[in-house]
Design a protein around this motif. Structure first.
Motif, PDB file in Angstrom:
ATOM      1  N   THR A 133       0.778  -0.679  -0.114  1.00  0.00           N
ATOM      2  CA  THR A 133      -0.159   0.138  -0.008  1.00  0.00           C
ATOM      3  C   THR A 133       0.656   1.260   0.406  1.00  0.00           C
ATOM      4  O   THR A 133       1.444   1.412   0.155  1.00  0.00           O
ATOM      5  CB  THR A 133      -1.333  -0.036   1.476  1.00  0.00           C
ATOM      6  OG1 THR A 133       0.233   0.075   2.430  1.00  0.00           O
ATOM      7  CG2 THR A 133      -1.559  -1.000   1.635  1.00  0.00           C
ATOM      8  N   PHE A 134      -0.127   2.532  -0.300  1.00  0.00           N
ATOM      9  CA  PHE A 134       0.924   3.902  -0.159  1.00  0.00           C
ATOM     10  C   PHE A 134       1.058   4.051   1.178  1.00  0.00           C
ATOM     11  O   PHE A 134       2.291   4.506   1.632  1.00  0.00           O
ATOM     12  CB  PHE A 134       0.433   5.241  -0.744  1.00  0.00           C
ATOM     13  CG  PHE A 134      -0.058   5.012  -2.536  1.00  0.00           C
ATOM     14  CD1 PHE A 134       1.100   5.567  -3.534  1.00  0.00           C
ATOM     15  CD2 PHE A 134      -1.130   4.582  -2.602  1.00  0.00           C
ATOM     16  CE1 PHE A 134       0.729   4.717  -4.442  1.00  0.00           C
ATOM     17  CE2 PHE A 134      -1.272   4.309  -3.983  1.00  0.00           C
ATOM     18  CZ  PHE A 134      -0.002   4.795  -4.451  1.00  0.00           C
ATOM     19  N   THR A 135       0.197   3.265   2.304  1.00  0.00           N
ATOM     20  CA  THR A 135       0.930   3.155   3.609  1.00  0.00           C
ATOM     21  C   THR A 135       1.763   2.943   4.270  1.00  0.00           C
ATOM     22  O   THR A 135       2.748   3.589   4.820  1.00  0.00           O
ATOM     23  CB  THR A 135      -0.456   3.209   4.589  1.00  0.00           C
ATOM     24  OG1 THR A 135      -1.562   3.852   4.002  1.00  0.00           O
ATOM     25  CG2 THR A 135      -0.424   3.372   6.085  1.00  0.00           C
TER      26      THR A 135
ATOM     27  N   HIS B  83      -9.151   1.512  -3.802  1.00  0.00           N
ATOM     28  CA  HIS B  83      -9.435   1.590  -2.946  1.00  0.00           C
ATOM     29  C   HIS B  83      -9.896   3.179  -3.360  1.00  0.00           C
ATOM     30  O   HIS B  83      -9.737   3.653  -3.801  1.00  0.00           O
ATOM     31  CB  HIS B  83      -8.295   2.179  -1.982  1.00  0.00           C
ATOM     32  CG  HIS B  83      -8.519   3.158  -0.962  1.00  0.00           C
ATOM     33  ND1 HIS B  83      -8.885   4.733  -0.804  1.00  0.00           N
ATOM     34  CD2 HIS B  83      -8.371   2.925   0.504  1.00  0.00           C
ATOM     35  CE1 HIS B  83      -8.612   5.272   0.145  1.00  0.00           C
ATOM     36  NE2 HIS B  83      -8.471   3.504   1.011  1.00  0.00           N
TER      37      HIS B  83
ATOM     38  N   VAL C  11      -9.992   5.944  -2.963  1.00  0.00           N
ATOM     39  CA  VAL C  11      -9.398   7.987  -3.265  1.00  0.00           C
ATOM     40  C   VAL C  11      -8.228   6.884  -4.453  1.00  0.00           C
ATOM     41  O   VAL C  11      -8.569   8.031  -5.792  1.00  0.00           O
ATOM     42  CB  VAL C  11      -8.066   7.960  -2.049  1.00  0.00           C
ATOM     43  CG1 VAL C  11      -7.284   8.876  -2.109  1.00  0.00           C
ATOM     44  CG2 VAL C  11      -9.170   8.231  -0.307  1.00  0.00           C
ATOM     45  N   ALA C  12      -8.188   6.303  -4.761  1.00  0.00           N
ATOM     46  CA  ALA C  12      -7.059   5.629  -6.237  1.00  0.00           C
ATOM     47  C   ALA C  12      -8.508   5.692  -7.133  1.00  0.00           C
ATOM     48  O   ALA C  12      -8.098   6.446  -7.952  1.00  0.00           O
ATOM     49  CB  ALA C  12      -6.450   4.229  -5.870  1.00  0.00           C
TER      50      ALA C  12
ATOM     51  N   SER D 260      -8.185  -1.128   0.210  1.00  0.00           N
ATOM     52  CA  SER D 260      -6.432  -0.614  -0.084  1.00  0.00           C
ATOM     53  C   SER D 260      -6.511  -1.000  -1.367  1.00  0.00           C
ATOM     54  O   SER D 260      -7.557  -2.420  -1.808  1.00  0.00           O
ATOM     55  CB  SER D 260      -5.272  -0.721   1.032  1.00  0.00           C
ATOM     56  OG  SER D 260      -4.931  -1.989   0.210  1.00  0.00           O
ATOM     57  N   THR D 261      -5.302  -0.011  -2.034  1.00  0.00           N
ATOM     58  CA  THR D 261      -5.096  -0.446  -3.651  1.00  0.00           C
ATOM     59  C   THR D 261      -4.367  -1.927  -2.823  1.00  0.00           C
ATOM     60  O   THR D 261      -4.549  -2.458  -4.328  1.00  0.00           O
ATOM     61  CB  THR D 261      -4.132   0.657  -3.742  1.00  0.00           C
ATOM     62  OG1 THR D 261      -3.071   0.598  -2.956  1.00  0.00           O
ATOM     63  CG2 THR D 261      -4.249   1.841  -3.446  1.00  0.00           C
TER      64      THR D 261
ATOM     65  N   THR E 295      -0.485  12.143  -1.262  1.00  0.00           N
ATOM     66  CA  THR E 295      -1.118  11.769   0.011  1.00  0.00           C
ATOM     67  C   THR E 295      -0.059  12.226   1.050  1.00  0.00           C
ATOM     68  O   THR E 295       1.083  11.811   1.130  1.00  0.00           O
ATOM     69  CB  THR E 295      -1.248  10.388  -0.386  1.00  0.00           C
ATOM     70  OG1 THR E 295      -2.467  10.166  -1.407  1.00  0.00           O
ATOM     71  CG2 THR E 295      -2.661   9.657   1.290  1.00  0.00           C
TER      72      THR E 295
HETATM   73  O1  LIG Z   1      -4.971   1.911  -0.311  1.00  0.00           O
HETATM   74  C1  LIG Z   1      -3.161   1.963  -0.510  1.00  0.00           C
HETATM   75  O2  LIG Z   1      -2.506   2.228  -0.720  1.00  0.00           O
HETATM   76  C2  LIG Z   1      -3.505   3.536   0.882  1.00  0.00           C
HETATM   77  O3  LIG Z   1      -2.687   3.450   1.510  1.00  0.00           O
HETATM   78  C3  LIG Z   1      -4.380   4.333   0.916  1.00  0.00           C
HETATM   79  C4  LIG Z   1      -4.376   5.267  -0.398  1.00  0.00           C
HETATM   80  C5  LIG Z   1      -5.543   4.870  -1.158  1.00  0.00           C
HETATM   81  C6  LIG Z   1      -4.987   5.919  -2.097  1.00  0.00           C
HETATM   82  C7  LIG Z   1      -3.936   7.173  -2.570  1.00  0.00           C
HETATM   83  C8  LIG Z   1      -3.097   7.329  -1.233  1.00  0.00           C
HETATM   84  C9  LIG Z   1      -3.863   6.191  -0.542  1.00  0.00           C
END
Ligand SMILES: O=C(O)C(=O)Cc1ccccc1
Length: 316
Positions: A22-24, A116, A118-119, A141-142, A185
């Motif tokens: 993930t981006f996290t 996700h 947001v993506a 999540s992505t 982000t």
């Molecule tokens: O879903 C992820 O990878 C995340 O970490 C959450 C997220 C999703 C889209 C953009 C930024 C963070």
């Protein structure tokens, strides 16, 4: 052994919105103190917060804001109803998105795209132009969307970070499909309330503020608490409180540290005026820009005014 006890002995645990890729997780990689610690993947922001509250994790990394999509509502709403949790740091991650699929899939076969929300919001334009008939399957999540491609065939492709193919046996169908190529982000590190990071002169303070009901000008009055002390805001976002229509709380990031007089005076002003102020912490800014308090609002000027008043009260 209780989860809390397990944290006092061995390595500390950092929970993050997972799974791997993930981006996290990319944000967690920026947390110097988390190197060599246990990393625990969780499926939801609420689970990460619960880990911190129960002591299962020492800290958690969660997404809070996207430069294109705005605040992550799951995070804002979960923090608003949580007590005793503080922000200890923030991290910026550039976000670019790739479309990935099981090996053998070709673009024209893609009907359902999972990712996700947001993506999805940031790649919808490309997906509509190139896969006009596609359906979106929301994922936690992505990386969860990408990993699920190998477990089931609910979706044909996923939108995820370009690095996702290092973690899962998938292939990239299209690169850099995000609408805004400079999207970022912001992630925060949260933990139980405790000693705060020291002021650095390049800090941020986060609060969640409720307005008194049915008071004309209440929003202006809230903003005046900051304006009158020369405190600049870097974010203000409203979220419905949820009990009835028309009631909102405001998620606010202000420049400066609670140790700065301008910020502490603004906080006291908020406390006098608002039925509920949730202090989420003061922590160093990820962009490392100086936090300036405009006007005559430096610590020295506040101290000078306080000693002047003291003299007056002493009859001098
Ligand atoms: O879903 C992820 O990878 C995340 O970490 C959450 C997220 C999703 C889209 C953009 C930024 C963070």
């Amino acid at each position: 052994m209780s989860p809390r006890a397990s944290n006092t002995s061995a390595k500390k645990t950092y929970s993050y919105l997972g799974p791997e890729g993930t981006f996290t997780e990319l944000a967690l990689a920026q947390v110097a103190e988390a190197k060599g610690a246990n990393h625990r993947s969780v499926a939801h922001v609420q689970e990460a917060i619960d880990d911190v509250i129960s002591g299962r994790a020492f800290r958690a990394i969660i997404p809070v804001e996207n430069s294109v999509e705005g605040g992550v509502s799951a995070t804002a709403d979960a923090l608003a109803i949580t007590e005793n949790v503080r922000i200890y740091g923030e991290y910026l991650v550039p976000v670019t998105f790739d479309l990935v699929a099981r090996p053998g899939t070709v673009l024209k076969d893609v009907r359902t795209v999972s990712t996700h929300p947001v993506a999805y919001a940031q790649t919808r334009a490309w997906l509509s132009a190139n896969l006009s008939q596609h359906a979106h399957l929301p994922a936690t999540s992505t990386a969860a969307a990408a990993a699920a491609l190998l477990d089931n065939d609910f979706a044909d492709a996923a939108v995820a970070a370009p690095t996702i193919v290092k973690h899962y046996g998938l292939k990239t169908l299209a690169r850099n499909i995000g609408e805004n190529k400079n999207a970022q982000t912001r992630f925060i590190q949260i933990g139980l309330a405790g000693p705060m990071p020291e002021p650095t002169g390049r800090d941020k303070t986060s609060v969640i503020v409720e307005l008194p009901t049915d008071r004309p000008g209440a929003l202006l009055e809230m903003l005046e608490q900051f304006a009158a002390r020369g405190v600049n805001l870097s974010r203000i976002e409203s979220r419905p409180i949820g009990d009835r229509l028309g009631r909102y709380r405001f998620n606010i990031d202000a420049q400066g540290h609670i140790a700065d007089s301008a910020v502490s005076e603004a906080l006291m002003g908020l406390h006098r005026f608002s039925p509920k102020v949730l202090f989420l912490g003061s922590y160093p800014r990820a962009d490392k820009q100086k936090s300036v308090h405009e006007g005559n609002n430096s610590n020295v000027e506040f101290a000078d005014a306080a000693s002047w008043l003291k003299q007056l009260k002493a009859g001098k």
